[in-house]
Scaffold this motif. Structure first.
Motif, PDB file in Angstrom:
ATOM      1  N   UNK A 173      37.453  64.699  52.698  1.00  0.00           N
ATOM      2  CA  UNK A 173      37.743  64.135  54.023  1.00  0.00           C
ATOM      3  C   UNK A 173      37.976  65.240  55.044  1.00  0.00           C
ATOM      4  N   UNK A 174      38.669  66.298  54.631  1.00  0.00           N
ATOM      5  CA  UNK A 174      38.928  67.419  55.543  1.00  0.00           C
ATOM      6  C   UNK A 174      37.628  68.126  55.921  1.00  0.00           C
ATOM      7  N   UNK A 175      36.740  68.276  54.938  1.00  0.00           N
ATOM      8  CA  UNK A 175      35.434  68.888  55.221  1.00  0.00           C
ATOM      9  C   UNK A 175      34.647  67.996  56.177  1.00  0.00           C
ATOM     10  N   UNK A 176      34.704  66.680  55.929  1.00  0.00           N
ATOM     11  CA  UNK A 176      33.976  65.730  56.780  1.00  0.00           C
ATOM     12  C   UNK A 176      34.471  65.781  58.223  1.00  0.00           C
ATOM     13  N   UNK A 177      35.779  65.919  58.403  1.00  0.00           N
ATOM     14  CA  UNK A 177      36.339  65.968  59.755  1.00  0.00           C
ATOM     15  C   UNK A 177      35.905  67.222  60.500  1.00  0.00           C
ATOM     16  N   UNK A 183      26.725  63.545  49.326  1.00  0.00           N
ATOM     17  CA  UNK A 183      25.735  62.653  49.954  1.00  0.00           C
ATOM     18  C   UNK A 183      26.215  62.188  51.331  1.00  0.00           C
ATOM     19  N   UNK A 184      27.487  61.794  51.413  1.00  0.00           N
ATOM     20  CA  UNK A 184      28.039  61.319  52.679  1.00  0.00           C
ATOM     21  C   UNK A 184      28.132  62.445  53.709  1.00  0.00           C
ATOM     22  N   UNK A 185      28.470  63.644  53.251  1.00  0.00           N
ATOM     23  CA  UNK A 185      28.554  64.781  54.177  1.00  0.00           C
ATOM     24  C   UNK A 185      27.189  65.096  54.782  1.00  0.00           C
TER      25      UNK A 185
END
Length: 397
Positions: A44-48, A367-369
């Protein structure tokens, strides 16, 4: 008013009925759940960072998740306590399990880092010998703390060692008065923890660079968590001495350990220690942050910047992260280390299921990233050409 039963008078004959509903297996499940949540939090932190606009909704729950993630070690250590006190596994099996997992992660990291990270960079350089230096220089530049601690089994192994040296009864070599030499070995895991704290502190301060081979050997969880379980180990040992002082044998004490009354007393003591430790950790973190800042203005600047706050010496060492123990304390009151699970197979499958779940989350996370990353999209013709090249290479044509 009922007469208080003295410690040495307690036993199975006057046991209480209350039995906490959570066994060590339940704590195992909760501990591995927290580890899985840690992986989710990292993604989540990477995604943000990859796409702030698309992931702004995560920021509101990231702090709550971080508190839950930090409770992985307390849950797993409590499960270890239960196994040792019940003698279901014994010290040797616990040491082999945690030590083996720690060594496996170390070997896996060294192979991955040297072969695939440094090795791949070396393939791209004119002088492959510069690869390691280039990778580490880049890492130190990106990560102001200067280290990457991730091997939770180091913490588990050290805590198990403390319990082993403090409570085991060797039948060879360390017998008679030599047992005091064996007990003195308790200082070794404590010294290891202190050295790890000092190295992380010096690295965060910029006065020392920790080499990559030491990363999987660093302790992960807050120092206060380790200190709590040292106190619990001391409590168990002093309780044995008090019990046996009145003519009771060690065998009688082991039977006493299996009673609901002692399990409840242990849970209450652990809850109090955890609560106090969590509060002390917050106070220590504030003092250390204030000392590093030097002024009120500088302290405000640290709190205003999330990156600056996380890279302070106090947070790098782990002070301030054990505040989760305050929330963990009431859960311990539901714990009964004497409760034996019906199925031993479930206990074996729990870490396996945890590892598989982490792998699946990692794959799905990547995949989501990729789906939210601001990457330039390809048209159908270009993508067909790329795929054709890849499939030709794979088929050897």
């Amino acid at each position: 008013m009922a007469k208080r039963i003295k410690l040495h008078e307690q036993g199975a004959h006057n046991d209480i009925k209350y039995s906490g509903p959570l066994s060590f297996q339940a704590f195992q499940i909760l501990g591995w759940t927290c580890i899985v949540i840690t992986v989710v939090m990292s993604l989540m932190k990477i995604a943000m960072k990859v796409s702030p606009a698309d992931t702004s909704r995560f920021s509101s729950i990231s702090e709550i998740i971080s508190y839950i993630a930090e409770m992985s070690l307390p849950f797993l250590l409590m499960a270890n306590f239960a196994r040792i006190l019940n003698n279901t596994d014994g010290f040797k099996k616990q040491l082999l399990r945690n030590g083996g997992a720690m060594a496996a992660i170390y070997v896996g990291f060294m192979i991955f880092f040297n072969r695939y990270v440094v090795g791949t960079v070396g393939l791209l350089l004119e002088d492959p010998k510069e690869a390691n230096s280039l990778v580490m220089t880049t890492f130190y530049g990106v990560n102001p703390r200067g280290f990457f601690a991730f091997n939770i089994f180091v913490d588990l192994f050290l805590c198990t060692l403390v319990m082993y040296f403090m409570n085991a009864r060797p039948k060879k070599v360390f017998t008679g008065k030599k047992i005091y030499i064996f007990r003195a070995f308790t200082l070794l895991p404590i010294a290891y923890e202190i050295v790890s704290i000092i190295l992380k502190g010096k690295s965060a301060a910029g006065s020392f660079q920790i080499p990559s081979w030491a990363f999987p050997l660093l302790t992960v969880k807050p120092p206060m968590t380790f200190l709590v379980f040292v106190f619990l180990a001391i409590h168990i040992k002093t309780r044995e001495l008090r019990y046996c002082r009145h003519g009771k044998t060690h065998e009688e004490y082991e039977e006493f350990l299996k009673t609901n009354r002692n399990a409840w007393h242990f849970s209450v003591y652990a809850a109090i220690v955890l609560l106090i430790a969590g509060l002390i950790d917050v106070v220590l973190a504030i003092f250390l942050l204030a000392g590093q800042a030097g002024s009120a203005e500088a302290l405000d600047a640290i709190f205003e910047s999330e990156k600056a706050f996380k890279n302070t010496i106090a947070m790098s060492i782990g002070f301030g992260k054990a505040s989760c123990l305050v929330f963990f304390a009431p859960i311990v009151l539901l714990f009964n280390y004497t409760k034996i699970p019906k199925s031993k197979i479930v206990g074996v499958l729990i870490p396996v299921a945890g590892i598989l779940l982490i792998a699946l989350i990692g794959i799905q996370g990547i995949y989501q990233l990729v789906s939210i990353a601001p990457i330039k999209k390809l048209d159908g013709a270009t993508l067909t050409e790329v795929l054709t090249t890849v499939f030709d290479l794979m088929s050897g044509q």
